[in-house]
Design an enzyme around this catalytic site. Sequence first.
Site, PDB file in Angstrom:
ATOM      1  N   ARG A 137     -26.370  13.127  17.956  1.00 44.76           N
ATOM      2  CA  ARG A 137     -25.439  13.830  17.063  1.00 44.76           C
ATOM      3  C   ARG A 137     -26.095  15.093  16.499  1.00 44.76           C
ATOM      4  NH1 ARG A 137     -25.533  12.061  12.260  1.00 44.76           N
ATOM      5  NH2 ARG A 137     -25.133   9.872  12.704  1.00 44.76           N
ATOM      6  N   TYR A 189      -3.362  30.767  14.274  1.00 43.53           N
ATOM      7  CA  TYR A 189      -3.080  29.662  15.200  1.00 43.53           C
ATOM      8  C   TYR A 189      -2.469  28.465  14.444  1.00 43.53           C
ATOM      9  CZ  TYR A 189      -4.161  25.732  18.315  1.00 43.53           C
ATOM     10  OH  TYR A 189      -4.089  24.612  19.076  1.00 43.53           O
ATOM     11  N   ASP A 207     -11.601  34.487  14.681  1.00 47.67           N
ATOM     12  CA  ASP A 207     -11.231  33.661  15.837  1.00 47.67           C
ATOM     13  C   ASP A 207     -11.081  34.580  17.054  1.00 47.67           C
ATOM     14  OD1 ASP A 207      -9.946  32.120  17.781  1.00 47.67           O
ATOM     15  OD2 ASP A 207      -8.827  30.941  16.306  1.00 47.67           O
ATOM     16  N   LYS A 260     -10.092  27.087  25.913  1.00 45.71           N
ATOM     17  CA  LYS A 260      -9.271  28.107  26.558  1.00 45.71           C
ATOM     18  C   LYS A 260     -10.098  28.858  27.611  1.00 45.71           C
ATOM     19  CE  LYS A 260      -6.617  26.381  23.452  1.00 45.71           C
ATOM     20  NZ  LYS A 260      -6.467  26.901  22.117  1.00 45.71           N
TER      21      LYS A 260
HETATM   22  C1  LIG Z   1      -6.516  26.369  20.804  1.00 48.03           C
HETATM   23  C2  LIG Z   1      -6.891  27.257  19.682  1.00 48.03           C
HETATM   24  C3  LIG Z   1      -7.600  26.767  18.569  1.00 48.03           C
HETATM   25  C4  LIG Z   1      -7.954  25.304  18.406  1.00 48.03           C
HETATM   26  O1  LIG Z   1      -8.861  24.868  19.369  1.00 48.03           O
HETATM   27  P1  LIG Z   1      -8.868  23.378  19.980  1.00 48.03           P
HETATM   28  O2  LIG Z   1      -9.973  23.441  20.967  1.00 48.03           O
HETATM   29  O3  LIG Z   1      -7.518  23.125  20.582  1.00 48.03           O
HETATM   30  O4  LIG Z   1      -9.148  22.441  18.845  1.00 48.03           O
HETATM   31  C5  LIG Z   1      -7.936  27.676  17.574  1.00 48.03           C
HETATM   32  N1  LIG Z   1      -7.610  28.985  17.661  1.00 48.03           N
HETATM   33  C6  LIG Z   1      -6.925  29.488  18.711  1.00 48.03           C
HETATM   34  C7  LIG Z   1      -6.566  30.932  18.741  1.00 48.03           C
HETATM   35  C8  LIG Z   1      -6.538  28.639  19.751  1.00 48.03           C
HETATM   36  O5  LIG Z   1      -5.835  29.145  20.783  1.00 48.03           O
END
Ligand SMILES: *Cc1c(COP(=O)(O)O)cnc(C)c1O
Length: 403
Positions: free
Chosen positions: A58, A110, A187, A212
């Site tokens: 962890r 998001y 982000d 993504k």
């Molecule tokens: C998908 C996404 C998240 C969250 O990420 P997860 O891996 O699904 O928890 C946060 N910000 C953006 C812009 C996203 O597309």
Amino acid sequence: MSQHFATKAIHVGSEPDPVTGAVVAPISLATTYAQASLGNMAGVEDPNSMGKGYEYQRTGNPTRGAFERAMAAVENGKYAIAFSSGLGATTSIMMTLSSGDHVICIDDVYGGTQRMFRRVMEGQFGVKFTFMDLSDADAIVAAIRPETKMVWMESPTNPTLKVSDVRMVSDAVKKQANRPDITIVMDNTFATCYLQNPLDLGADIAFHSVTKYIGGHSDVVMGVLCLNDDQLWDKLKFQQNSAGAVPAPFDCYMALRGLKTLHVRMEAAMANATAIANFLESSPELVEKTFYPGSASHPNAAIVKKQMRGGGAMITFFVRGGIKEAGDFLRNLKVFTLAESLGAVESLAECPAVMTHASVPAEERRELGISDNLIRLSVGIEHIDDLLADIKQALNIAVKGGQ
Ligand SMILES: *Cc1c(COP(=O)(O)O)cnc(C)c1O
């Protein structure tokens, strides 16, 4: 001499194993590590442990460390910390705050981030939020309170692909308001570290949903934070170890493998997206309006040019008509898959109003411009002729009834 993105993405963290010569970081599954003597940690000389050694999975893991070092390198940061999901990373950032603290957050953040901020952090833990557009420096300065601890940015946003000027926001907060103590999180999921580096633009943390583009093949859920500040790194490492949202070694291996081709995939997807955006923009009889950050007609084209090295591969457009036409378009696609998520090799299409953003109240969706005929495309790397033909035939059926 500092190396280019592609070279760093492929080599940092994946230096040949000093014992076996392996050119790929192994998937290291051990949960615990032998200690030579009391307090004498193993692995401190492994560069992927960042001098911390290994004691328990962890707390740290060699495969995770390999991915983290690679991510830090490609985001031009000193450190990276990987998590079990993007939202797992968000949780650990939020755990650095206390009840009564205030956060300024971009209004069309998001959906999952907004749900956590409003329902969990504000609803259960008393952290206060101001959701606002981040395009005006004076408005940002005016929104800052003595108890403001963080500004949460996202650019481009989802699904309207709004682009915010990271340097302007950073200067407004740290210089104009004279609040260098406020942490700016950016982000960077949609643009990726290949097209945009928030730390170079004055952000303190570059955030990625690895799920993504970095993973890139729709087969791993993970998140990562990249940063420069030693104290912030210690704080986040502490929160990660305390809250425990750590990624599995196999997922870290998959993410590192994905990162090595990010530049090739993004170039291919971006070329496809450019061609598709051009078609949509030149088809007013089928499409009301198109948003693509790489297009000269994008409302924030000047900021895109200043802080990004390309427009990415996400497109949103308004199909002529309403929910029926949007549904007909999506149902008749054959190459694009009707699905949520984004950033992978296969092209995806969705209707945010009834899918990814259904949890956003209707009133707010209207304010953000997320109407029922808004379609979001995540353009993949299939052959452009097949993608264009698919969009044309589905639009023709949806808007003109097949003529
Ligand atoms: C998908 C996404 C998240 C969250 O990420 P997860 O891996 O699904 O928890 C946060 N910000 C953006 C812009 C996203 O597309």
